[in-house]
Enzyme design. Structure first.
Site, PDB file in Angstrom:
ATOM      1  N   LYS A  18      16.303  10.203   2.556  1.00  0.00           N
ATOM      2  CA  LYS A  18      17.003  10.147   3.844  1.00  0.00           C
ATOM      3  C   LYS A  18      16.554  11.337   4.683  1.00  0.00           C
ATOM      4  CE  LYS A  18      20.581  11.715   5.806  1.00  0.00           C
ATOM      5  NZ  LYS A  18      20.066  11.862   7.186  1.00  0.00           N
TER       6      LYS A  18
ATOM      7  N   CYS B 179      15.068  28.570   7.104  1.00  0.00           N
ATOM      8  CA  CYS B 179      16.070  29.050   6.149  1.00  0.00           C
ATOM      9  C   CYS B 179      15.657  30.419   5.632  1.00  0.00           C
ATOM     10  CB  CYS B 179      16.230  28.078   5.004  1.00  0.00           C
ATOM     11  SG  CYS B 179      14.730  27.902   4.061  1.00  0.00           S
TER      12      CYS B 179
ATOM     13  N   GLU C 232      25.699  32.062   9.786  1.00  0.00           N
ATOM     14  CA  GLU C 232      24.259  31.858   9.967  1.00  0.00           C
ATOM     15  C   GLU C 232      24.049  31.430  11.424  1.00  0.00           C
ATOM     16  OE1 GLU C 232      22.700  28.376   7.945  1.00  0.00           O
ATOM     17  OE2 GLU C 232      20.762  29.351   7.675  1.00  0.00           O
TER      18      GLU C 232
HETATM   19  P1  NAD Z   1      22.774  19.704   7.952  1.00  0.00           P
HETATM   20  O1  NAD Z   1      23.543  20.050   6.736  1.00  0.00           O
HETATM   21  O2  NAD Z   1      23.483  19.522   9.217  1.00  0.00           O
HETATM   22  O3  NAD Z   1      21.973  18.337   7.673  1.00  0.00           O
HETATM   23  C1  NAD Z   1      21.233  18.151   6.493  1.00  0.00           C
HETATM   24  C2  NAD Z   1      21.373  16.713   6.037  1.00  0.00           C
HETATM   25  O4  NAD Z   1      22.712  16.454   5.627  1.00  0.00           O
HETATM   26  C3  NAD Z   1      21.045  15.707   7.110  1.00  0.00           C
HETATM   27  O5  NAD Z   1      20.233  14.707   6.548  1.00  0.00           O
HETATM   28  C4  NAD Z   1      22.393  15.207   7.569  1.00  0.00           C
HETATM   29  O6  NAD Z   1      22.356  13.858   7.962  1.00  0.00           O
HETATM   30  C5  NAD Z   1      23.266  15.375   6.349  1.00  0.00           C
HETATM   31  N1  NAD Z   1      24.657  15.751   6.675  1.00  0.00           N
HETATM   32  C6  NAD Z   1      25.067  16.656   7.601  1.00  0.00           C
HETATM   33  N2  NAD Z   1      26.404  16.783   7.588  1.00  0.00           N
HETATM   34  C7  NAD Z   1      26.852  15.960   6.628  1.00  0.00           C
HETATM   35  C8  NAD Z   1      28.168  15.648   6.132  1.00  0.00           C
HETATM   36  N3  NAD Z   1      29.257  16.223   6.625  1.00  0.00           N
HETATM   37  N4  NAD Z   1      28.262  14.756   5.129  1.00  0.00           N
HETATM   38  C9  NAD Z   1      27.170  14.176   4.608  1.00  0.00           C
HETATM   39  N5  NAD Z   1      25.918  14.426   5.062  1.00  0.00           N
HETATM   40  C10 NAD Z   1      25.752  15.308   6.040  1.00  0.00           C
HETATM   41  O7  NAD Z   1      21.613  20.804   8.069  1.00  0.00           O
HETATM   42  P2  NAD Z   1      20.559  20.976   9.259  1.00  0.00           P
HETATM   43  O8  NAD Z   1      21.245  21.493  10.449  1.00  0.00           O
HETATM   44  O9  NAD Z   1      19.716  19.770   9.383  1.00  0.00           O
HETATM   45  O10 NAD Z   1      19.625  22.115   8.635  1.00  0.00           O
HETATM   46  C11 NAD Z   1      19.855  23.479   8.836  1.00  0.00           C
HETATM   47  C12 NAD Z   1      20.479  24.113   7.621  1.00  0.00           C
HETATM   48  O11 NAD Z   1      19.652  23.908   6.491  1.00  0.00           O
HETATM   49  C13 NAD Z   1      20.615  25.620   7.730  1.00  0.00           C
HETATM   50  O12 NAD Z   1      21.854  25.999   7.190  1.00  0.00           O
HETATM   51  C14 NAD Z   1      19.483  26.156   6.874  1.00  0.00           C
HETATM   52  O13 NAD Z   1      19.675  27.435   6.351  1.00  0.00           O
HETATM   53  C15 NAD Z   1      19.452  25.146   5.798  1.00  0.00           C
HETATM   54  N6  NAD Z   1      18.170  25.122   5.120  1.00  0.00           N
HETATM   55  C16 NAD Z   1      18.120  25.647   3.862  1.00  0.00           C
HETATM   56  C17 NAD Z   1      16.921  25.667   3.182  1.00  0.00           C
HETATM   57  C18 NAD Z   1      16.845  26.236   1.818  1.00  0.00           C
HETATM   58  O14 NAD Z   1      15.866  25.963   1.130  1.00  0.00           O
HETATM   59  N7  NAD Z   1      17.834  26.987   1.371  1.00  0.00           N
HETATM   60  C19 NAD Z   1      15.770  25.142   3.786  1.00  0.00           C
HETATM   61  C20 NAD Z   1      15.865  24.604   5.064  1.00  0.00           C
HETATM   62  C21 NAD Z   1      17.080  24.597   5.728  1.00  0.00           C
END
Ligand code: NAD
Length: 520
Positions: free
Chosen positions: A196, A304, A404
């Site tokens: 996804k 990240c 963050e």
């Molecule tokens: P996000 O959590 O909003 O979305 C990530 C995924 O989760 C998406 O596919 C989204 O559809 C799904 N999602 C979002 N909210 C949800 C919910 N309430 N219930 C179920 N599914 C849900 O994250 P983002 O904004 O796309 O990415 C940024 C975040 O990712 C930052 O916090 C960043 O630090 C983190 N990140 C971490 C790493 C790592 O390796 N630690 C790498 C890249 C990004």
């Protein structure tokens, strides 16, 4: 079962140059080797963050379509797991070649949908490509163990077997690298996969899937379903899915970690970060400033592993002035501008959030050394741009420190000693990455030993490990125990079967013993 949508003929073969043809903006799902339009009436617009143009539309996949994708993955599993490992590796070998050949197309899609500069988008693809290269050696990585004669005439060996259907849920910030952290390792181990992508930038996943099929990945081995929370919850609850890889925010990650575990799945969940860089007075000035600027503002702070917080040990005035000077020189523009150093943030809401956190810092007493909030980029007046922003005198109780920010905002703090600086970093709830800049080996070694972070950089910003190591994370930045890629990644996507075999001539009439078998 396979569903064919109205526009399926447009997306019917993997060798077509693009999954998007004609006037249709709809992004299809990939189910059982066919790109099919979703029947869902609901969709989300994918918006170019530099222009606000609608690039495409992501469907909120229906439950039936989701089930079809999982069924396709389940059906593909028995023959895929029995496909020789050499064949599976060769498909990865072909895939790495195709990714190289399509680097520009992938990067251009990423810049359009995500906003980062073209050069940075190439890096996004390249760091994922390296995982594909690593997967080409899966036979060695997946090898089991063997001990002969554990008892007389009895040998024991273990094999690492694939799990079955696995799933991946991706964030927006690395549209190519993160899908490539997931499915190449999973499928080369013999699993089948349901991916996804982020609903904000699904294009790179689509191109990668198309290339994977062109490389020879059989139908159903990789499937794509689009959507948001409902699709994610369906993944967590599905009884046929055995493992979930997640990268994204803590809110989503912890929800997925517990919900998927409740139905017996293994989960690796990489989440949020607040990465600190500690600067000692003996650090190389020029190299350290370059590192701080690149890691703080690159990708508009939406990595990240962005270094969002600097802790200066000793007087920081000198460093602050130089930082402002260098940050001011950066060019903020659309990612397609070859001169651009940083592009827009992903959405209007993201920009609002960044600006709000900066404002809260100012209101709680931080010094705003550089304010990029009202930047205007000629030709891209509608873009979600935030210029490099620097806040100094930030303290651990401030909202802008605790949260963050995920934007081009560098926070500066001060400490009197290395010990105090390490304490500040370790008190933060996140533990994704941390770096130190110093010319003292003794200080670096102390830092490396005492710091609570997954990725540690010593005079290296953004120390994202290459795929023969694992991308880790501690405290709130990771949940699970088997990290992404490297040895741990292979362990995550396999389970151990331990076999004990006996081949010897057994004397007849030895009698039966009901005691627990022992070898003494
Ligand atoms: P996000 O959590 O909003 O979305 C990530 C995924 O989760 C998406 O596919 C989204 O559809 C799904 N999602 C979002 N909210 C949800 C919910 N309430 N219930 C179920 N599914 C849900 O994250 P983002 O904004 O796309 O990415 C940024 C975040 O990712 C930052 O916090 C960043 O630090 C983190 N990140 C971490 C790493 C790592 O390796 N630690 C790498 C890249 C990004």
């Amino acid at each position: 079962p396979r569903i064919i949508g109205v526009a399926s003929s447009q997306f019917s073969t993997a060798t077509e140059s693009s999954w998007r043809h004609g006037n249709s903006l709809r992004v299809p799902n990939l189910i059982g080797g066919t790109f099919v339009d979703s029947h869902s009436p609901d969709h989300i617009d994918v918006i170019n963050p530099a222009t606000q143009e609608v690039v495409s539309q992501v469907p909120l996949t229906t439950r039936e379509e989701f089930n079809s994708a999982v069924s396709a993955a389940k059906e593909a599993f028995p023959s895929w797991r029995n496909t020789p490992i050499t064949t599976r590796q060769r498909i990865m070998f072909k895939l790495q070649d195709l990714i190289r050949k399509n680097m520009d197309k992938l990067a251009s899609n990423i810049t359009t949908e995500q906003g980062k500069t073209l050069k940075d988008a190439q890096g996004d693809v390249f760091r994922g490509l390296e995982v594909v290269e690593h997967a080409c050696g899966m036979a060695t990585l997946q090898m089991g163990e063997y001990v002969p004669n554990v008892s007389s005439g009895i040998d024991t060996y273990s094999v690492r077997e694939p799990l079955g259907v696995c799933a991946g849920i991706c964030p927006f910030n690395f549209p190519a690298m993160i899908p490539l952290w997931m499915f190449p390792v999973a499928v080369t181990c013999g699993n089948t996969f349901v991916l996804k992508p982020s609903e904000k930038d699904p294009g790179a996943s689509m191109i990668l899937a198309e290339l994977a099929m062109e490389a020879g990945l059989p139908n159903g081995v990789l499937n794509i379903v689009h959507g948001t929370n409902d699709t994610v919850n369906a993944i967590c609850d599905d009884e046929d899915i055995r493992a979930v890889s997640f990268v994204g925010s803590n809110t989503a990650g912890m929800h997925i970690y517990s919900r998927a575990a409740a139905s017996g799945k293994r989960v690796q969940s990489n989440m949020g970060a607040k990465n600190h860089g500690i600067v000692l007075p003996d650090a190389n000035v020029d190299a350290t400033l370059n590192a701080l600027i690149a890691a703080g503002f690159g990708a508009a702070g939406q990595r990240c592993m962005a270094l969002s917080t600097v802790v200066f040990v000793g007087d920081s005035k000198f460093w602050e002035e130089k930082l402002v000077e260098r940050a001011k020189a950066l060019k903020v523009s659309a990612g397609t501008d070859p001169e651009a150093d940083l592009g827009p943030v992903i959405s209007k809401q993201a920009k609002e959030r960044v600006c709000k956190l900066v404002q809260s810092g100012v209101e709680s007493g931080a010094r705003l050394l550089l304010d990029g909030r009202s930047i205007k980029v000629p030709g891209y007046e509608q873009g979600n741009f935030v210029g490099p922003t620097i806040l100094a005198d930030v303290t651990p109780d401030m909202e802008c420190y605790k949260e963050e920010i995920f934007g081009p905002v560098l926070i500066c703090m001060q400490a009197d000693s290395l010990d105090e600086a390490i304490k500040i970093v370790n008190r933060n709830k996140y533990g994704n990455g941390a770096a130190i800049f110093t010319s003292s080996g003794i200080a670096a070694r102390k830092f490396q030993t005492e710091i609570e972070a997954g990725q540690v950089g010593i005079n290296v910003p953004i120390p994202v490990p290459l795929p023969f190591f694992s991308f880790t994370g501690s405290k709130a930045s990771f949940a699970g125990d088997l990290n992404f890629y490297g040895k741990a990644g292979v362990q995550f996507f396999t389970q151990i079967k331990t076999v004990t075999q006996q081949w010897k001539d057994l004397p007849s009439g030895a009698g039966v013993s009901l005691a627990m078998p022992t070898s003494q």
